[in-house]
Design an enzyme around this catalytic site. Structure first.
Site, PDB file in Angstrom:
ATOM      1  N   CYS A  63      32.358  51.258   5.844  1.00 21.89           N
ATOM      2  CA  CYS A  63      31.709  50.199   5.062  1.00 21.89           C
ATOM      3  C   CYS A  63      31.308  50.712   3.682  1.00 21.89           C
ATOM      4  CB  CYS A  63      30.483  49.682   5.817  1.00 21.89           C
ATOM      5  SG  CYS A  63      29.579  48.424   4.909  1.00 21.89           S
ATOM      6  N   CYS A  98      27.939  49.438   2.419  1.00 23.94           N
ATOM      7  CA  CYS A  98      26.764  50.065   3.047  1.00 23.94           C
ATOM      8  C   CYS A  98      26.567  51.490   2.542  1.00 23.94           C
ATOM      9  CB  CYS A  98      26.918  50.142   4.569  1.00 23.94           C
ATOM     10  SG  CYS A  98      27.688  48.736   5.342  1.00 23.94           S
ATOM     11  N   ASP A  99      27.644  52.246   2.406  1.00 27.35           N
ATOM     12  CA  ASP A  99      27.506  53.697   2.203  1.00 27.35           C
ATOM     13  C   ASP A  99      27.935  54.187   0.813  1.00 27.35           C
ATOM     14  OD1 ASP A  99      26.658  53.847   4.842  1.00 27.35           O
ATOM     15  OD2 ASP A  99      28.698  54.104   5.591  1.00 27.35           O
TER      16      ASP A  99
END
Ligand code: NAP
Length: 299
Positions: free
Chosen positions: A134, A137-138
């Site tokens: 992701c 997200c990261d």
């Protein structure tokens, strides 16, 4: 014995939340169970441009809107993991969750799919230490660093564009010279100076013991990167209902046009259903059909 819910929906993505909205508006009692985050995989999309009427909406905003619209219509949500589903002789369902049991007259399984893994040694060990599924997200953890994105679809290319704004360089590695990603996104990638395309290559090894330090490609080339974003599409995860339904060779649930499975009262909607086109709009269409069919079944 817990209360009996008319329609229990397993999965709070676009398919599940659309089903919930339709079922609640039809006057049914509805609970949606979700173990990760309401909104589903679309919340990982930086920008969604293929939902008619809402061009450019962010995946997170769309997920929020889907959830709040369903709740406003009277849908209950349960943040829990379903661990078992049993079909009683009287036709009802007993669903075990990590937060206690639930009973339902019908179930709509909208479990979606999970990321396809790269399939190289130590991939699982390095999740959270440079391996990610992701970018949204990261990505921020790798500011001004060099990263790789693996894949040639819309996810890989949109991820690369997001990462190019955060990281020093982004190398897309794809196994073919042509891409599934839409032409407009491919052009945007080609016009971004800090994105490099490497085709046709596959990743054969990960470099780094505790943290990703690079990838080795199938021709032996080492590309030094601090993170690898795997964007190889998704695979269905239907193990919860595998004894109650027929699965095709790829693991997708086989259902009728009304989204009903071979178990009466058990419906399936979204990316986990066997079909040819898996899009946001087709997931929502499945949710609609499954909800209306479940309402009809309850009659
Ligand atoms: P996808 O379209 O299925 O693409 C997966 C990519 O991974 C393909 O390029 C495929 O290569 C590659 N791949 C699969 N297995 C592989 C393996 N074992 N080794 C190496 N490469 C492998 O998946 P996606 O990009 O996640 O997109 C899923 C759906 O969501 C699509 O319908 C897409 O349009 C949609 N989506 C839309 C948006 C948006 O509109 N904003 C954003 C993201 C996704 P091959 O091409 O060679 O098979």
């Amino acid at each position: 014995m817990t209360d009996m819910t008319d329609i229990l929906i397993l999965g709070g993505g676009p398919a599940g939340l659309t089903a919930a909205l339709y079922a609640a508006r039809a006057g049914k009692s509805v609970i949606v169970c979700e173990k990760e985050g309401f909104g589903g995989q679309i919340t990982q999309a930086h920008q969604v441009d293929n939902l008619p009427g809402l061009p450019g909406i962010s995946g997170l905003e769309l997920g929020d809107k889907l959830c709040s619209q369903a709740m406003d219509a009277g849908v209950q949500t349960a943040f829990c993991e379903v661990v078992g589903i049993h079909h009683h002789i009287d036709g009802t369902f007993y669903v075990e969750t990590d937060d206690g049991p639930m009973n339902a007259r019908t179930v709509i399984f909208a479990g979606g799919a999970k990321p396809r893994m790269l399939g190289v040694a130590r991939e699982e060990d390095l999740i959270g230490s440079g391996i990610s599924y992701c970018a949204l997200c990261d990505g921020a953890f790798f500011q001004n660093q060099d990263v790789a994105v693996i894949g040639g679809g819309n996810t890989a290319f949109s991820d690369a564009l997001v990462l190019a704004g955060i990281c020093r360089s982004v190398t897309i590695v794809h196994r073919r010279d042509s891409f599934r990603a839409e032409e407009a996104v491919v052009q945007a990638v080609k016009n971004t100076p800090n994105i490099k395309l490497m085709t046709p290559y596959t990743v054969s090894e990960l470099v780094g013991e505790e943290q990703v330090e690079g990838i080795v490609l199938n021709d032996g080339t080492t590309v030094p990167v601090q993170a690898v974003f795997v964007a190889l599409g998704r695979v269905p995860d239907c193990s919860l209902i595998e004894t109650l339904v027929d699965l095709d060779e790829a693991g997708y649930v086989i259902a009728s046009e009304s989204c009903m499975t071979k178990t009466p009262g058990l419906f399936v909607a979204g990316d986990c259903r066997q079909k040819t086109i898996r899009q946001l709009t087709t997931a929502m269409a499945d949710g609609t059909v499954a909800a209306m069919a479940a309402c009809e079944f309850l009659k």
